[in-house]
Design a protein around this motif. Structure first.
Motif, PDB file in Angstrom:
ATOM      1  N   CYS A   7       0.863  -1.175   0.000  1.00 30.79           N
ATOM      2  CA  CYS A   7       0.000   0.000   0.000  1.00 30.79           C
ATOM      3  C   CYS A   7       0.907   1.235   0.000  1.00 30.79           C
ATOM      4  O   CYS A   7       1.814   1.330   0.833  1.00 30.79           O
ATOM      5  N   THR A  14      -1.095  -5.841   0.055  1.00 30.04           N
ATOM      6  CA  THR A  14      -2.506  -5.918  -0.310  1.00 30.04           C
ATOM      7  C   THR A  14      -2.642  -6.498  -1.715  1.00 30.04           C
ATOM      8  O   THR A  14      -1.720  -6.440  -2.521  1.00 30.04           O
ATOM      9  N   TYR A  16      -3.675  -6.713  -5.462  1.00 26.17           N
ATOM     10  CA  TYR A  16      -3.924  -5.792  -6.569  1.00 26.17           C
ATOM     11  C   TYR A  16      -4.758  -6.534  -7.603  1.00 26.17           C
ATOM     12  O   TYR A  16      -4.258  -7.176  -8.516  1.00 26.17           O
ATOM     13  N   ARG A  23      -7.583  -0.428  -4.730  1.00 28.86           N
ATOM     14  CA  ARG A  23      -6.239  -0.658  -5.251  1.00 28.86           C
ATOM     15  C   ARG A  23      -5.651   0.602  -5.841  1.00 28.86           C
ATOM     16  O   ARG A  23      -6.382   1.390  -6.416  1.00 28.86           O
ATOM     17  N   PHE A  25      -4.278   0.914  -2.932  1.00 24.22           N
ATOM     18  CA  PHE A  25      -4.304   1.072  -1.474  1.00 24.22           C
ATOM     19  C   PHE A  25      -4.943  -0.150  -0.831  1.00 24.22           C
ATOM     20  O   PHE A  25      -5.690  -0.883  -1.473  1.00 24.22           O
ATOM     21  N   CYS A  26      -4.686  -0.335   0.454  1.00 22.19           N
ATOM     22  CA  CYS A  26      -5.229  -1.505   1.150  1.00 22.19           C
ATOM     23  C   CYS A  26      -6.659  -1.280   1.631  1.00 22.19           C
ATOM     24  O   CYS A  26      -7.414  -2.226   1.798  1.00 22.19           O
ATOM     25  N   CYS A  30      -6.699   4.605   3.699  1.00 22.96           N
ATOM     26  CA  CYS A  30      -5.413   4.957   3.097  1.00 22.96           C
ATOM     27  C   CYS A  30      -5.606   5.758   1.812  1.00 22.96           C
ATOM     28  O   CYS A  30      -4.857   6.689   1.531  1.00 22.96           O
ATOM     29  N   LYS A  31      -6.627   5.405   1.036  1.00 20.86           N
ATOM     30  CA  LYS A  31      -6.906   6.136  -0.197  1.00 20.86           C
ATOM     31  C   LYS A  31      -7.304   7.577   0.105  1.00 20.86           C
ATOM     32  O   LYS A  31      -6.835   8.512  -0.547  1.00 20.86           O
TER      33      LYS A  31
END
Length: 74
Positions: A7, A14, A16, A23, A25-26, A30-31
């Motif tokens: 990530c 994570t 993909y 994706r 990101f996990c 986080c995104k």
């Protein structure tokens, strides 16, 4: 077998693939953190400045001729 990537935000491994809606990101958190960093201008892509109104030649001569053009900047 799905590809595993880190990530970009937290470093957690994570999947993909289409199974991961965030994706690369996990997770959604986080995104959103990454999006906030872009919005806060924490990340910068360097390049030439964008031409703006300050770069235009709007002198009386240019206006009289009807030719507004960009000033040459070196």
């Amino acid at each position: 077998m799905a590809i595993q990537v880190k990530c970009p935000q937290c470093g957690k491994m994570t999947e993909y693939s289409d199974k991961n809606p965030w994706r690369p990101f996990c997770c959604e958190r986080c995104k959103i953190i990454d999006l906030g960093a872009w919005a806060n201008e924490d990340y910068v892509i360097h390049g030439r400045p964008i031409e703006g109104d300050d770069d235009l030649d709007i002198s009386k001569d240019s206006l009289a001729k009807g030719k507004i053009h960009t000033k040459k900047i070196y």
